[in-house]
Motif scaffolding. Structure first.
Motif, PDB file in Angstrom:
ATOM      1  N   ALA A  94      36.822  40.681  41.715  1.00 59.94           N
ATOM      2  CA  ALA A  94      36.098  39.525  41.206  1.00 59.94           C
ATOM      3  C   ALA A  94      36.184  39.436  39.688  1.00 59.94           C
ATOM      4  O   ALA A  94      36.069  40.443  38.994  1.00 59.94           O
TER       5      ALA A  94
ATOM      6  N   THR B  47      35.250  36.451  36.276  1.00 57.40           N
ATOM      7  CA  THR B  47      34.745  35.156  35.834  1.00 57.40           C
ATOM      8  C   THR B  47      35.646  34.684  34.699  1.00 57.40           C
ATOM      9  O   THR B  47      35.822  35.388  33.701  1.00 57.40           O
TER      10      THR B  47
ATOM     11  N   GLN C  23      36.333  32.054  31.719  1.00 57.60           N
ATOM     12  CA  GLN C  23      35.557  31.193  30.839  1.00 57.60           C
ATOM     13  C   GLN C  23      36.483  30.399  29.941  1.00 57.60           C
ATOM     14  O   GLN C  23      37.540  30.881  29.540  1.00 57.60           O
TER      15      GLN C  23
ATOM     16  N   ASP D   6      34.412  23.056  36.635  1.00 56.15           N
ATOM     17  CA  ASP D   6      33.035  23.134  36.164  1.00 56.15           C
ATOM     18  C   ASP D   6      32.786  21.930  35.261  1.00 56.15           C
ATOM     19  O   ASP D   6      33.594  21.623  34.396  1.00 56.15           O
TER      20      ASP D   6
ATOM     21  N   SER E 236      32.984  27.766  33.260  1.00 59.61           N
ATOM     22  CA  SER E 236      33.424  29.037  33.833  1.00 59.61           C
ATOM     23  C   SER E 236      33.681  28.874  35.326  1.00 59.61           C
ATOM     24  O   SER E 236      33.262  27.896  35.946  1.00 59.61           O
ATOM     25  N   LEU E 237      34.363  29.867  35.879  1.00 56.62           N
ATOM     26  CA  LEU E 237      34.654  29.897  37.303  1.00 56.62           C
ATOM     27  C   LEU E 237      34.686  31.351  37.752  1.00 56.62           C
ATOM     28  O   LEU E 237      35.410  32.165  37.181  1.00 56.62           O
ATOM     29  N   ALA E 238      33.902  31.670  38.753  1.00 57.74           N
ATOM     30  CA  ALA E 238      33.935  33.010  39.355  1.00 57.74           C
ATOM     31  C   ALA E 238      34.885  32.955  40.544  1.00 57.74           C
ATOM     32  O   ALA E 238      34.799  32.065  41.384  1.00 57.74           O
ATOM     33  N   THR E 239      35.816  33.895  40.598  1.00 61.32           N
ATOM     34  CA  THR E 239      36.799  33.928  41.674  1.00 61.32           C
ATOM     35  C   THR E 239      37.272  35.360  41.895  1.00 61.32           C
ATOM     36  O   THR E 239      36.868  36.264  41.172  1.00 61.32           O
TER      37      THR E 239
END
Length: 71
Positions: free
Chosen positions: A11, A13, A15, A40, A46-49
């Motif tokens: 995982a 994030t 930004q 976003d 941001s994006l959590a992936t």
């Protein structure tokens, strides 16, 4: 991880910073190659992936309130 840093997978994030001098940022999209990972519409962008281990190239596209884009 930052550019050039080793990444073992898992995982993360992502930004991005974006601003528009004569309007507002409508959204920021995150891509890996031609695949859109997500977007976003609120700052901070941001994006959590999750990613598999190995190198990845991420591209970010900002779209302003007039529909103009910048990668």
């Amino acid at each position: 991880p930052v550019q050039g840093q080793f990444f073992a997978g898992g995982a993360v994030t992502i930004q991005a910073a974006a601003r528009d001098r004569d309007g507002s940022v409508a959204k920021v999209e995150f891509f890996e190659g031609g695949t859109k990972l997500g977007e976003d519409a609120t700052s901070p962008y941001s994006l959590a992936t999750t990613f598999a281990a190995g190198p990845h190239t991420i591209r970010v596209r900002a779209t302003d309130n007039a529909g103009n884009t910048l990668d």
